[in-house]
Design a protein around this motif. Structure first.
Motif, PDB file in Angstrom:
ATOM      1  N   CYS A  10       0.805  -1.235   0.000  1.00 61.61           N
ATOM      2  CA  CYS A  10       0.000   0.000   0.000  1.00 61.61           C
ATOM      3  C   CYS A  10       0.833   1.278   0.000  1.00 61.61           C
ATOM      4  CB  CYS A  10      -0.974   0.011   1.182  1.00 61.61           C
ATOM      5  SG  CYS A  10      -2.136  -1.350   1.180  1.00 61.61           S
ATOM      6  N   THR A  11       2.057   1.230  -0.497  1.00 59.88           N
ATOM      7  CA  THR A  11       2.881   2.438  -0.526  1.00 59.88           C
ATOM      8  C   THR A  11       2.951   3.077  -1.909  1.00 59.88           C
ATOM      9  OG1 THR A  11       4.876   1.089  -0.809  1.00 59.88           O
ATOM     10  CG2 THR A  11       4.335   1.785   1.438  1.00 59.88           C
ATOM     11  N   PHE A  90      -1.275   5.233   3.899  1.00 59.29           N
ATOM     12  CA  PHE A  90      -1.319   3.782   4.012  1.00 59.29           C
ATOM     13  C   PHE A  90      -2.727   3.320   4.418  1.00 59.29           C
ATOM     14  CE2 PHE A  90      -1.147   0.045   6.722  1.00 59.29           C
ATOM     15  CZ  PHE A  90      -0.582  -0.875   5.861  1.00 59.29           C
ATOM     16  N   LYS A  91      -3.310   3.966   5.417  1.00 53.30           N
ATOM     17  CA  LYS A  91      -4.655   3.597   5.887  1.00 53.30           C
ATOM     18  C   LYS A  91      -5.677   3.727   4.764  1.00 53.30           C
ATOM     19  CE  LYS A  91      -4.194   4.961  10.726  1.00 53.30           C
ATOM     20  NZ  LYS A  91      -4.711   5.903  11.735  1.00 53.30           N
ATOM     21  N   GLU A  92      -5.602   4.832   4.029  1.00 50.13           N
ATOM     22  CA  GLU A  92      -6.547   5.064   2.936  1.00 50.13           C
ATOM     23  C   GLU A  92      -6.422   3.983   1.860  1.00 50.13           C
ATOM     24  OE1 GLU A  92      -7.015   8.266  -0.642  1.00 50.13           O
ATOM     25  OE2 GLU A  92      -6.530   9.076   1.345  1.00 50.13           O
ATOM     26  N   ARG A  93      -5.191   3.702   1.452  1.00 52.56           N
ATOM     27  CA  ARG A  93      -4.976   2.687   0.410  1.00 52.56           C
ATOM     28  C   ARG A  93      -5.380   1.299   0.896  1.00 52.56           C
ATOM     29  NH1 ARG A  93       0.847   4.896  -1.652  1.00 52.56           N
ATOM     30  NH2 ARG A  93       0.030   6.667  -2.830  1.00 52.56           N
ATOM     31  N   PHE A  94      -5.070   1.012   2.152  1.00 56.14           N
ATOM     32  CA  PHE A  94      -5.428  -0.293   2.695  1.00 56.14           C
ATOM     33  C   PHE A  94      -6.947  -0.444   2.748  1.00 56.14           C
ATOM     34  CE2 PHE A  94      -6.190  -3.450   5.976  1.00 56.14           C
ATOM     35  CZ  PHE A  94      -5.311  -4.447   5.605  1.00 56.14           C
ATOM     36  N   ALA A  95      -7.646   0.620   3.137  1.00 56.61           N
ATOM     37  CA  ALA A  95      -9.107   0.582   3.178  1.00 56.61           C
ATOM     38  C   ALA A  95      -9.684   0.355   1.778  1.00 56.61           C
ATOM     39  CB  ALA A  95      -9.647   1.874   3.777  1.00 56.61           C
ATOM     40  N   GLN A  96      -9.086   0.999   0.761  1.00 56.33           N
ATOM     41  CA  GLN A  96      -9.549   0.799  -0.615  1.00 56.33           C
ATOM     42  C   GLN A  96      -9.349  -0.647  -1.043  1.00 56.33           C
ATOM     43  OE1 GLN A  96      -7.302   3.698  -2.805  1.00 56.33           O
ATOM     44  NE2 GLN A  96      -8.668   5.382  -2.270  1.00 56.33           N
ATOM     45  N   ARG A  97      -8.217  -1.215  -0.673  1.00 62.12           N
ATOM     46  CA  ARG A  97      -7.944  -2.606  -1.048  1.00 62.12           C
ATOM     47  C   ARG A  97      -8.840  -3.586  -0.320  1.00 62.12           C
ATOM     48  NH1 ARG A  97      -1.504  -3.547  -1.770  1.00 62.12           N
ATOM     49  NH2 ARG A  97      -1.264  -2.081  -3.468  1.00 62.12           N
ATOM     50  N   SER A  98      -9.241  -3.241   0.889  1.00 59.89           N
ATOM     51  CA  SER A  98     -10.099  -4.147   1.651  1.00 59.89           C
ATOM     52  C   SER A  98     -11.570  -3.889   1.338  1.00 59.89           C
ATOM     53  CB  SER A  98      -9.821  -4.013   3.151  1.00 59.89           C
ATOM     54  OG  SER A  98     -10.084  -2.695   3.585  1.00 59.89           O
TER      55      SER A  98
END
Length: 108
Positions: A10-11, A90-98
């Motif tokens: 997520c970077t 990181f949190k934003e991208r991780f949330a999008q992926r999940s």
């Protein structure tokens, strides 16, 4: 030219790889994508290392790495790019992926 893009999940490694692919016409490999070069993992790894060695002064290859065990595959002469992101990104991208699942972040 070989460009190794290194970083945690997520970077933005894949985003950067896609841009380089568009700009340079580079082949992009991620993680163990090299396994598609042969049915045997050891042979595939050797073929990939040869391909990377040859590309240092030839074709453009971008190798996206998130596992330390893959770093030794980068040949001498490869460009190494470390990609990082701050915690909010990181949190934003991780949330999008999940796919929008509610994630509770707990400080350690």
């Amino acid at each position: 030219m070989v460009i190794g893009i290194i970083g945690e999940s997520c970077t933005g490694k894949s985003t950067l790889a896609d841009k380089l692919k568009s700009l340079l016409g580079a082949e992009v490999y991620t993680g163990k994508d090299y396994l598609r070069l042969a049915k045997n993992e050891a042979i595939a790894k050797k073929l990939f290392q040869k391909k990377l060695d040859d590309a240092v002064s030839g074709a453009h290859i971008v190798y996206v790495i998130s596992e330390k065990e893959h770093l030794p595959l980068l040949p001498d002469g490869a460009f190494r790019v470390l990609v990082t992101a701050d915690l909010d990104v990181f949190k934003e991208r991780f949330a999008q992926r999940s796919m929008g699942l509610d994630i509770v972040w707990v400080a350690a």
